[in-house]
Motif scaffolding. Structure first.
Motif, PDB file in Angstrom:
ATOM      1  N   HIS A   1       0.830  -1.209   0.000  1.00 21.63           N
ATOM      2  CA  HIS A   1       0.000   0.000   0.000  1.00 21.63           C
ATOM      3  C   HIS A   1       0.864   1.259   0.000  1.00 21.63           C
ATOM      4  N   ILE A   2       1.939   1.235   0.773  1.00 16.74           N
ATOM      5  CA  ILE A   2       2.864   2.379   0.811  1.00 16.74           C
ATOM      6  C   ILE A   2       3.514   2.576  -0.550  1.00 16.74           C
ATOM      7  N   ALA A   3       3.964   1.485  -1.175  1.00 19.17           N
ATOM      8  CA  ALA A   3       4.602   1.579  -2.491  1.00 19.17           C
ATOM      9  C   ALA A   3       3.614   2.048  -3.550  1.00 19.17           C
ATOM     10  N   ARG A   4       2.392   1.560  -3.485  1.00 17.70           N
ATOM     11  CA  ARG A   4       1.374   1.917  -4.472  1.00 17.70           C
ATOM     12  C   ARG A   4       1.076   3.419  -4.440  1.00 17.70           C
ATOM     13  N   ASN A   5       1.142   4.018  -3.251  1.00 11.87           N
ATOM     14  CA  ASN A   5       0.861   5.447  -3.110  1.00 11.87           C
ATOM     15  C   ASN A   5       2.110   6.317  -3.235  1.00 11.87           C
ATOM     16  N   GLY A   6       3.275   5.674  -3.296  1.00  7.90           N
ATOM     17  CA  GLY A   6       4.510   6.439  -3.423  1.00  7.90           C
ATOM     18  C   GLY A   6       4.843   7.266  -2.206  1.00  7.90           C
ATOM     19  N   TRP A   7       4.431   6.804  -1.025  1.00  4.52           N
ATOM     20  CA  TRP A   7       4.663   7.576   0.190  1.00  4.52           C
ATOM     21  C   TRP A   7       6.116   7.436   0.650  1.00  4.52           C
ATOM     22  N   GLU A   8       6.672   8.537   1.121  1.00  8.48           N
ATOM     23  CA  GLU A   8       8.032   8.532   1.657  1.00  8.48           C
ATOM     24  C   GLU A   8       7.948   8.492   3.182  1.00  8.48           C
ATOM     25  N   LEU A   9       7.890   7.277   3.720  1.00  3.68           N
ATOM     26  CA  LEU A   9       7.777   7.084   5.161  1.00  3.68           C
ATOM     27  C   LEU A   9       9.096   6.562   5.713  1.00  3.68           C
ATOM     28  N   ARG A  10       9.417   7.004   6.930  1.00  5.73           N
ATOM     29  CA  ARG A  10      10.615   6.525   7.620  1.00  5.73           C
ATOM     30  C   ARG A  10      10.277   6.297   9.091  1.00  5.73           C
ATOM     31  N   GLY A  11      10.967   5.338   9.676  1.00  4.61           N
ATOM     32  CA  GLY A  11      10.733   5.060  11.085  1.00  4.61           C
ATOM     33  C   GLY A  11      10.574   3.580  11.332  1.00  4.61           C
ATOM     34  N   ARG A  12       9.880   3.251  12.431  1.00  3.07           N
ATOM     35  CA  ARG A  12       9.703   1.857  12.842  1.00  3.07           C
ATOM     36  C   ARG A  12       8.218   1.509  12.848  1.00  3.07           C
ATOM     37  N   ILE A  13       7.846   0.519  12.074  1.00  4.74           N
ATOM     38  CA  ILE A  13       6.475  -0.002  12.069  1.00  4.74           C
ATOM     39  C   ILE A  13       6.576  -1.498  12.289  1.00  4.74           C
ATOM     40  N   TYR A  14       6.168  -1.945  13.468  1.00 10.18           N
ATOM     41  CA  TYR A  14       6.298  -3.354  13.832  1.00 10.18           C
ATOM     42  C   TYR A  14       4.918  -4.002  13.914  1.00 10.18           C
ATOM     43  N   VAL A  15       4.826  -5.210  13.369  1.00 10.33           N
ATOM     44  CA  VAL A  15       3.570  -5.958  13.355  1.00 10.33           C
ATOM     45  C   VAL A  15       3.847  -7.374  13.870  1.00 10.33           C
ATOM     46  N   ASN A  16       2.941  -7.900  14.686  1.00 15.77           N
ATOM     47  CA  ASN A  16       3.006  -9.318  15.053  1.00 15.77           C
ATOM     48  C   ASN A  16       1.605  -9.827  15.361  1.00 15.77           C
ATOM     49  N   GLU A  17       1.514 -11.013  15.943  1.00 19.26           N
ATOM     50  CA  GLU A  17       0.208 -11.627  16.184  1.00 19.26           C
ATOM     51  C   GLU A  17      -0.647 -10.839  17.159  1.00 19.26           C
TER      52      GLU A  17
END
Length: 500
Positions: free
Chosen positions: A44-60
């Motif tokens: 989704h980020i790539a599709r929108n061409g967003w320039e995001l930086r930082g930490r996004i963590y996902v788990n169960e």
């Protein structure tokens, strides 16, 4: 949840398009396939061409994000996440920035959303009823007034952040955390003679806080498991309190807030502390002890030290950015930072000549020095927190006389019953873990607790004029060696000899 989202943004920023935005949010939710979720976000980020930086963590167990974006791209991403029914209603904090707050994007699966001794997978984080009762900033402020007035029914105020965060700023009436690292919290807060929760009535109200709220929510499930029944947290963390009280004259936060982004510290009114100039220099300097240091922390340029410390301008100039005289003479160093910030990887400052000079045992020697420094820091902490029980044991051991080795053996013999009981408990706990899906939390099993226990034993062996961090570490090492020697002797005595 737009009201919560925009609460962190000054009105002036709403009238103009921000150049960048800093975004923080988290949500506990059951995610069946977290790795697939990561790929969905990445696409989704790539599709929108967003320039995001930082930490996004996902788990169960959910998602945890501290990131920044160009223009309103970060805000758009956060709203896209919040539109998912699993994350609906999460609080989103937004701050205008003049540049990206993080160097790169780390969007990935992470086994634990926060680092905690023993992990978090066994904790019921997605069960709202298993976590603490959330207090609004208004409710929190009212209880904080009770704490500072010393009222009989006031809750116990608990800061669950890292110790160095407290040094930058804290709620009025909050004691410095026992732990230097949040991951130790499971054990240190309940440890006899040291922890603020040791020996208190488990029905007593406890109100705890952290920066954004996630650490408190995680730790509250631990406290519930340990039997504490009346646990409350500041909903949204200190950031939410600043949104409502940061610019008010009756706010009860002292100094600044340590943050994990390029600002490093922020004022209650939302401004980066660096913008306050000389008015920000109110913190205790590590080098001289005067309350003249500005935030944020700096790392010592000596790579083998790398101490995170606060320093006043005078000491910084005197020591050329190092934390002490000894570090100024080190050879494995980085250039002192003109402006506070994060160092890059050491390879960016290194050269083939210096690498060649460090070949051989240099790396292992540096590890030994770092380990020794940590031992000395822990010993200094233990010396500051000795109890009447420790003093009584010390008088008893000193009265037996004999050599240091004699006193060591006597002390170990006196504790052998306790040691055996602990080992039996360990076996029982391990059996319980194998019989159930959820792990158990036993403070006695922590390596931090064991290290402190040995240091407290060492305290009893030393005369008053010998009780320094260096002597305490040396005595603790001798106790450990003697304990190993005695175990080997017992094993050899029980093992039958084989005659050839």
């Amino acid at each position: 949840m737009m009201g919560a989202m925009m609460g962190a943004t000054p009105r002036a920023a709403l009238r103009t398009e921000p150049e960048f935005q800093l975004i923080t949010f988290f949500r506990f939710a059951a995610i069946e396939d977290p790795r697939a979720e990561v790929e969905r976000h990445r696409a989704h980020i790539a599709r929108n061409g967003w320039e995001l930086r930082g930490r996004i963590y996902v788990n169960e167990q959910g998602i945890n994000a501290q990131m920044s974006g160009r223009g309103r791209e970060g805000e758009a991403y956060a709203k896209w996440v919040e539109s998912d029914a699993r994350f609906s209603g999460m609080r989103i904090s937004v701050y205008p920035m003049e540049e990206q707050a993080h160097p790169r994007l780390a969007l990935r699966y992470k086994p634990n959303l926060v680092q905690l001794e023993g992990g978090t997978n066994h904790l019921p984080l997605t069960d709202r009823e298993a976590r603490a009762k959330p207090l609004s900033p208004k409710e929190w402020h009212e209880n904080l007034i009770k704490v500072n007035a010393g009222e009989a029914d006031a809750p116990l105020l608990l800061d669950v952040r890292n110790g160095y965060e407290w040094d930058v700023g804290h709620f009025r009436g909050a004691e410095r955390p026992v732990q230097e690292s949040f991951r130790e919290t499971v054990y240190t807060n309940v440890q006899d003679g040291l922890g603020p929760l040791a020996g208190i009535d488990k029905s007593k109200p406890i109100m705890m806080y952290c920066t954004g709220g996630i650490r408190c929510d995680v730790y509250s499930t631990v406290l519930r498991e340990q039997g504490y029944t009346n646990v409350m947290t500041l909903e949204g963390g200190v950031q939410a309190y600043f949104d409502e009280y940061g610019k008010r004259g009756d706010q009860l936060w002292d100094d600044h807030l340590f943050v994990f982004d390029s600002r490093l510290a922020m004022a209650p009114d939302g401004r980066p502390s660096a913008e306050l100039g000389e008015d920000a220099a109110t913190l205790r300097c590590y080098c001289c002890g005067e309350n003249t240091a500005p935030p944020p922390h700096r790392n010592c340029p000596n790579v083998d030290c790398n101490r995170l410390f606060l320093v006043c301008p005078g000491c910084s100039d005197k020591l050329d950015g190092f934390c002490c005289e000894a570090c100024t003479k080190a050879s494995h160093i980085r250039p002192s930072l003109v402006n506070p910030g994060r160092y890059e990887k050491y390879s960016n400052y290194d050269s083939p000549e210096s690498r060649a000079a460090r070949r051989g045992p240099g790396r292992s020697n540096r590890k030994v020095r770092r380990r020794q420094r940590r031992k000395l820091e822990l010993a200094a902490y233990v010396l500051e927190h000795m109890t009447s029980v420790d003093e009584s044991r010390a008088r008893l051991v000193q009265s037996t006389g004999g050599t240091f080795a004699d006193r060591t053996r006597s002390l170990i013999d006196a504790s052998r019953t306790i040691v055996v009981e602990d080992e039996d408990d360990d076996d029982n706990d391990q059996a319980d873990e194998s019989d159930s899906e959820e792990g158990t939390i036993n403070p006695a099993l922590s390596r931090y607790s064991k290290q402190r226990a040995t240091l407290r034993e060492a305290y009893a062996l030393l005369a008053k004029d010998q009780r320094t961090p260096e002597n305490l570490v040396e005595a603790a090492e001798k106790i450990a060696e003697e304990r190993k020697r005695m175990k080997r002797s017992e094993h050899e005595a029980k093992t039958p000899m084989i005659c050839l």
